[in-house]
Design a protein around this motif. Structure first.
Motif, short mmCIF file in Angstrom:
data_model
loop_
_atom_site.label_atom_id
_atom_site.label_comp_id
_atom_site.label_asym_id
_atom_site.label_seq_id
_atom_site.Cartn_x
_atom_site.Cartn_y
_atom_site.Cartn_z
N ALA A 1 0.81 -1.21 0.00
CA ALA A 1 0.00 0.00 0.00
C ALA A 1 0.84 1.26 0.00
CB ALA A 1 -0.93 0.00 1.22
N ASN A 2 2.17 1.13 -0.15
CA ASN A 2 3.07 2.29 -0.12
C ASN A 2 4.19 2.13 -1.13
OD1 ASN A 2 2.35 4.01 2.52
ND2 ASN A 2 2.05 1.84 2.99
N SER A 3 3.81 1.80 -2.36
CA SER A 3 4.81 1.60 -3.41
C SER A 3 4.19 1.89 -4.76
CB SER A 3 5.33 0.15 -3.37
OG SER A 3 4.27 -0.77 -3.55
N VAL A 4 5.06 2.05 -5.74
CA VAL A 4 4.63 2.26 -7.12
C VAL A 4 4.28 0.91 -7.74
CG1 VAL A 4 5.29 3.10 -9.40
CG2 VAL A 4 6.11 4.28 -7.34
N LEU A 5 3.14 0.84 -8.39
CA LEU A 5 2.77 -0.35 -9.15
C LEU A 5 2.93 -0.01 -10.63
CD1 LEU A 5 1.70 -3.21 -8.62
CD2 LEU A 5 -0.60 -2.33 -9.05
N PRO A 6 3.99 -0.49 -11.29
CA PRO A 6 4.25 -0.13 -12.68
C PRO A 6 3.44 -1.00 -13.64
CG PRO A 6 6.06 -1.48 -11.85
CD PRO A 6 5.07 -1.33 -10.72
N LEU A 7 2.30 -0.49 -14.08
CA LEU A 7 1.40 -1.26 -14.94
C LEU A 7 1.52 -0.88 -16.40
CD1 LEU A 7 -1.77 -1.20 -12.66
CD2 LEU A 7 -0.18 -3.09 -13.01
N GLY A 8 2.54 -0.14 -16.75
CA GLY A 8 2.73 0.28 -18.14
C GLY A 8 3.84 1.30 -18.22
N ASP A 9 3.84 2.09 -19.27
CA ASP A 9 4.84 3.12 -19.46
C ASP A 9 4.52 4.33 -18.58
OD1 ASP A 9 6.03 5.59 -20.90
OD2 ASP A 9 6.99 3.90 -21.89
N PRO A 10 5.52 4.92 -17.93
CA PRO A 10 5.23 6.07 -17.06
C PRO A 10 4.91 7.36 -17.82
CG PRO A 10 7.59 5.67 -17.13
CD PRO A 10 6.94 4.52 -17.86
N GLY A 11 5.01 7.32 -19.14
CA GLY A 11 4.66 8.50 -19.93
C GLY A 11 5.77 9.50 -20.06
N GLY B 1 6.74 11.81 3.58
CA GLY B 1 7.61 11.26 4.60
C GLY B 1 7.84 9.76 4.45
N LEU B 2 7.77 9.25 3.23
CA LEU B 2 7.90 7.82 2.97
C LEU B 2 9.07 7.54 2.04
CD1 LEU B 2 4.13 7.02 2.26
CD2 LEU B 2 5.41 6.45 4.35
N PRO B 3 9.69 6.38 2.16
CA PRO B 3 10.72 5.99 1.20
C PRO B 3 10.08 5.66 -0.14
CG PRO B 3 10.25 4.16 2.65
CD PRO B 3 9.48 5.33 3.19
N ALA B 4 10.80 5.89 -1.22
CA ALA B 4 10.29 5.57 -2.55
C ALA B 4 10.54 4.10 -2.84
CB ALA B 4 10.96 6.44 -3.60
N LEU B 5 9.47 3.35 -3.06
CA LEU B 5 9.53 1.93 -3.37
C LEU B 5 8.80 1.66 -4.68
CD1 LEU B 5 8.56 0.37 0.10
CD2 LEU B 5 10.87 0.63 -0.81
N VAL B 6 9.32 0.71 -5.46
CA VAL B 6 8.64 0.24 -6.66
C VAL B 6 8.42 -1.25 -6.51
CG1 VAL B 6 8.76 -0.04 -9.18
CG2 VAL B 6 9.72 2.02 -8.11
N GLN B 7 7.17 -1.69 -6.69
CA GLN B 7 6.87 -3.12 -6.63
C GLN B 7 7.24 -3.76 -7.97
OE1 GLN B 7 3.03 -4.31 -5.03
NE2 GLN B 7 2.97 -6.08 -6.39
N ILE B 8 8.07 -4.79 -7.92
CA ILE B 8 8.59 -5.45 -9.11
C ILE B 8 8.04 -6.87 -9.19
CG2 ILE B 8 10.66 -6.33 -10.24
CD1 ILE B 8 10.47 -3.33 -10.41
N THR B 9 7.34 -7.17 -10.27
CA THR B 9 6.79 -8.50 -10.50
C THR B 9 7.73 -9.30 -11.38
OG1 THR B 9 4.54 -7.65 -10.31
CG2 THR B 9 4.81 -9.78 -11.39
#
Length: 338
Positions: A119-129, A147-155
């Motif tokens: 619930a606190n990460s990027v979900l990359p479902l396509g091109d970021p534009g 105030g959160l760390p930057a996280l990307v969820q990687i499948t």
């Protein structure tokens, strides 16, 4: 590898799933063959980078290659309902919804006061534009403002996975953490047992349920409750702590077991299945999942999914006995400090 050993891959196969055999060590006694299967994410300066199904990266010197070939992108599973990676990623996201979201092209930015990575990460479902560096700058700034760390969820581990994105993030210093496996199974067998009167179902988590959930104190309390209670159709299961005066009762208001299930079309997603340490090996986790499955079946669901840490061998063994099979894996990439 089978048959004659041949090297049938090249740098042109970056982005494809490959199987390679390499020679490690030296000398007759120390040399050994190692087989690696995964997505070839780069082949530069005489080094291959391969991301395995579980998300772990492997670097292999070109000079150590003995054989290699391109293999099918998505191997057939032993069991479990048929589903694409994209379908399950989106279903799982709806089943654990973030409090705040924003769009960056095809990327979904999610924030919930730090309560869980999902619930606190990027979900990359396509091109970021936009180009990747600009997108990552915006991501870091958006999470920093909260105030959160930057996280990307990687499948990883399925057609349409994020292995190439993971490789680009690794080159930029984004580190891997919190690996998990998403498993799928048929729903009906979970409920194929007599109803268990010990398990109580409700539509919202009460104070007792929250006291039995290990993560309830993590993150902003209000945001945690919003995530837990969010989703298309959510059920909560509780086994009260008292058990008729047994010496094994944990007493007080802390439940013996809790669980959560969210129903979304044909899918029932299980999470937060926890049993008090002193009440383990009583079949309570199975009872909780059975009653939740019964409720999900009544709403028309037919398939089940859950997420588990790969190192949690006890849980993985239990889910395997219930008929669950690995579908794909995911982990998070954290932005470098500074």
């Amino acid at each position: 590898m089978g048959g004659r050993l041949e090297l049938r891959i090249s740098a042109d196969d970056v982005g494809k799933r490959v199987s390679v055999r390499s020679l490690t060590g030296s000398g007759d006694a120390g040399a050994a063959f190692t087989d690696t299967v995964g997505v070839l994410t780069s082949w530069t300066d005489g080094v291959l980078s391969i991301t395995r199904r579980g998300g772990q990266g492997v670097r292999i010197e070109e000079s150590a290659l003995v054989a290699g070939k391109v293999v099918p992108a998505e191997p057939a599973r032993r069991r479990g309902p048929a589903a694409g990676v994209r379908e399950l990623v989106e279903v799982a996201a709806r089943g654990w919804p973030a409090v705040e979201t924003a769009r960056l092209g095809g990327w979904r930015l999610r924030a919930s006061g730090g309560f869980t990575g999902r619930a606190n990460s990027v979900l990359p479902l396509g091109d970021p534009g936009t180009d990747l560096d600009t997108a990552l700058d915006r991501v870091v700034r958006w999470y920093g403002e909260r105030g959160l760390p930057a996280l990307v969820q990687i499948t990883t581990g399925g057609a349409g996975g994020d292995e190439l994105l993971a490789a680009e993030l690794e080159r930029r210093g984004w580190t891997a953490e919190r690996f998990a496996v998403l498993c799928v199974g048929a729903l009906a067998p979970l409920a194929d047992r007599e109803p268990d009167a010990r398990v109580r179902l409700s539509r919202r988590p009460d104070a007792a349920w929250l006291s039995g959930y290990g993560r309830s104190a993590t993150g902003a309390a209000g945001d945690a409750l919003k995530v837990l209670a969010g989703g298309p159709s959510v059920w909560f299961a509780t086994v009260p702590g008292g058990d008729g005066g047994s010496s094994r009762s944990n007493g007080g208001g802390v439940p013996a077991a809790v669980g959560r299930c969210v129903v979304d079309g044909r899918w029932a997603g299980f999470a937060a299945v926890e049993v008090a340490p002193e009440r383990r090996r009583e079949g309570l986790a199975t009872a909780v999942m059975a009653e939740l499955a019964r409720a999900a079946l009544a709403e028309g669901a037919s398939a089940a999914y859950l997420q588990v840490q790969p190192e949690n061998t006890a849980a993985r063994a239990m889910y395997d006995r219930m008929g669950f099979a690995d579908h794909h894996a995911y982990h998070y990439r954290r932005a470098p400090l500074g």
